[in-house]
Write an enzyme that holds these catalytic residues in place. Structure first.
Site, PDB file in Angstrom:
ATOM      1  N   SER A 291     -48.378 -20.052  -1.998  1.00  0.00           N
ATOM      2  CA  SER A 291     -47.653 -19.294  -3.001  1.00  0.00           C
ATOM      3  C   SER A 291     -48.416 -18.122  -3.604  1.00  0.00           C
ATOM      4  CB  SER A 291     -47.089 -20.216  -4.064  1.00  0.00           C
ATOM      5  OG  SER A 291     -48.070 -20.750  -4.866  1.00  0.00           O
ATOM      6  N   GLU A 302     -50.114  -6.098   3.621  1.00  0.00           N
ATOM      7  CA  GLU A 302     -49.010  -5.188   3.955  1.00  0.00           C
ATOM      8  C   GLU A 302     -49.187  -3.800   3.350  1.00  0.00           C
ATOM      9  OE1 GLU A 302     -45.207  -6.953   3.235  1.00  0.00           O
ATOM     10  OE2 GLU A 302     -45.525  -8.570   4.683  1.00  0.00           O
ATOM     11  N   LYS A 316     -45.116 -21.211   1.122  1.00  0.00           N
ATOM     12  CA  LYS A 316     -44.403 -21.601  -0.103  1.00  0.00           C
ATOM     13  C   LYS A 316     -43.757 -20.348  -0.675  1.00  0.00           C
ATOM     14  CE  LYS A 316     -43.514 -23.924  -3.973  1.00  0.00           C
ATOM     15  NZ  LYS A 316     -43.092 -22.825  -4.830  1.00  0.00           N
TER      16      LYS A 316
END
Length: 458
Positions: A291, A302, A316
């Site tokens: 998470s 990214e 998650k």
């Protein structure tokens, strides 16, 4: 106040999205809830054992949450609530001393500055005898520490033995904050700072910033963020750390509610106070990076192309809110899902490493539950012993779970090399030494860290 969770377990994060925790009026309840009330009344009046309203209420709440078939939507009461609260704050009520097992004794291992134990006069090496008048001489470390910890502001009496004399110190428990971030220069490349984050709790972003500054002064020109085993944490902390590493305006994470409404969280001065990390970064992840760890990893990968090194992350991708319903209970409820900056939902899939580097096989050796193993024994424990010996360069013969002469000879050779009684029996000291040597071998070699350091240094 509501707390929103994205942790793989019970760890969560504070969100800026308002979530109402107000209970609906009785008039707004669906007709079917009359059956719930009737069942409650029937149990109270007719069940053959006495029940309490607290017991039945907790059962009803648990039943509703279990019907969602969502492992992250749960009811937390008493100790479970306190545990979550302590995890989120990375603090507890204590005296600021660590305890260790030293032979058959519990002793004070270290004392933090400006804490009750320091002010009271406790010293490293003091033997712990009793807590609040009850002996802990035969207790394990966890039990003794649990007795010392408690509500902030309450008094605890700790009895110790020093130079054969016993003394009792009365101390008021204070808020003790734990370190969720540690950092050091890599031992092979002193220009790479390795920053390990255990969780994302209230002090994490501040500790991260402090660690970066410290490592810069020591000569770090790039960083490895070690998020292996980090189950997640508070969103505001993940946002702050990600914002420190990104350019203002770059998307950190997208949170999407059940109606499809999406809120984009972007790097800005509100999160990072103008502090920026511009050095090259590499991120270490594994199957227990979840998470908030994945949010930070995806944001840096990214947006910056920061390499992810290690193993597939947990996956998650949902968001939970923790809403208090009483002083001793709260409900943790999934309210949304989160997406990476590029709109990817990694739930149950995880992040794929840029450079896949597996843990060494020897880290999967099953732990040994026996206190001693000897010639003629045959068990899974013996098989683990043989695997340990082989991993440490000793030849135990065939890995078959039988303690034969070859295994005995390997144990004897290990004992001689490590200045232990060379009797060929894998006693408690020998087994402990084997595990310690294996841990040291991993820490010395750690192929995942080595790969991440190389990636960060490029």
């Amino acid at each position: 106040m509501s707390v929103t969770l994205v942790g793989g377990g019970v760890i969560g994060y504070l969100t800026h999205t308002a979530v109402s925790a107000a209970a609906p009026s009785t008039a707004s309840l669906p007709a079917g809830f009359n059956q719930v009330l009737q069942t409650y009344a029937t149990i109270q009046s007719g069940y053959y054992k006495k029940t309490t309203s607290k017991q039945l209420t907790a059962g009803a709440i648990n039943g509703m949450l279990e019907s969602l078939k969502d492992p992250y939507s749960t009811y937390l009461a008493n100790d479970s609530k306190s545990s979550l609260d302590s995890t989120l704050s990375a603090s507890f009520g204590g005296i600021g001393a660590t305890v260790q097992q030293s032979g058959n004794k519990l002793t004070i291992e270290s004392i933090m500055p400006n804490t009750p134990s320091k002010k009271a006069g406790l010293k490293v090496g003091d033997q712990l005898i009793a807590v609040d008048g009850k002996s802990v001489e035969k207790a394990d470390v966890t039990t003794a520490v649990d007795k010392i910890r408690g509500k902030i502001g309450t008094t605890v009496k700790v009895t110790i033995k020093r130079n054969s004399a016993q003394q009792t110190f009365a101390m008021k428990r204070a808020k003790i904050t734990t370190d969720t971030v540690v950092g050091a220069l890599d031992k092979t490349d002193k220009h790479v700072g390795v920053i390990t984050m255990a969780t994302f709790s209230e002090p994490t972003a501040k500790q991260f910033q402090q660690t970066v500054k410290k490592l810069r002064k020591q000569g770090a020109t790039s960083f490895v963020l070690d998020l292996r085993g980090n189950p997640g944490g508070m969103l505001d902390q993940a946002l702050k750390i990600a914002s420190m590493c990104l350019k203002n305006g770059q998307t950190i994470v997208k949170v999407q509610d059940r109606n499809g409404n999406t809120q984009n969280y972007k790097a800005n001065k509100k999160y990072d106070d103008g502090f920026k990390v511009t050095e090259p970064l590499a991120i270490l992840i594994d199957g227990n990076s979840a998470s908030a760890s994945e949010i930070l990893s995806a944001a840096l990968n990214e947006n910056l192309g920061s390499p992810l090194v290690g193993e597939q992350s947990y996956g998650k991708g949902t968001v939970q809110n923790v809403m208090p319903i009483s002083k001793t209970a709260e409900v943790k409820l999934t309210v949304a899902k989160w997406l990476t900056p590029k709109g990817n939902w990694i739930n149950k899939k995880g992040l794929t490493p840029t450079a896949k580097v597996a843990y060494p096989d020897y880290l999967s050796i099953k732990s040994i539950s026996a206190k001693s193993l000897k010639l003629g024994d045959e068990s899974g424990n013996v098989k683990s012993l043989q695997q340990l010996l082989k991993a440490l360069g000793q030849d135990p013969g065939t890995i078959n779970g039988f303690y034969g002469p070859t295994t005995q000879a390997a144990v004897t050779a290990f004992q001689k090399a490590n200045h232990l009684p060379a009797n060929g029996t894998a006693d408690e000291k020998t087994l402990s030494a084997l595990v310690a040597k294996l841990v040291a071998k991993y820490q010395d070699q750690d192929p995942q860290l080595q790969a991440a350091v190389k990636a960060a240094a490029k």
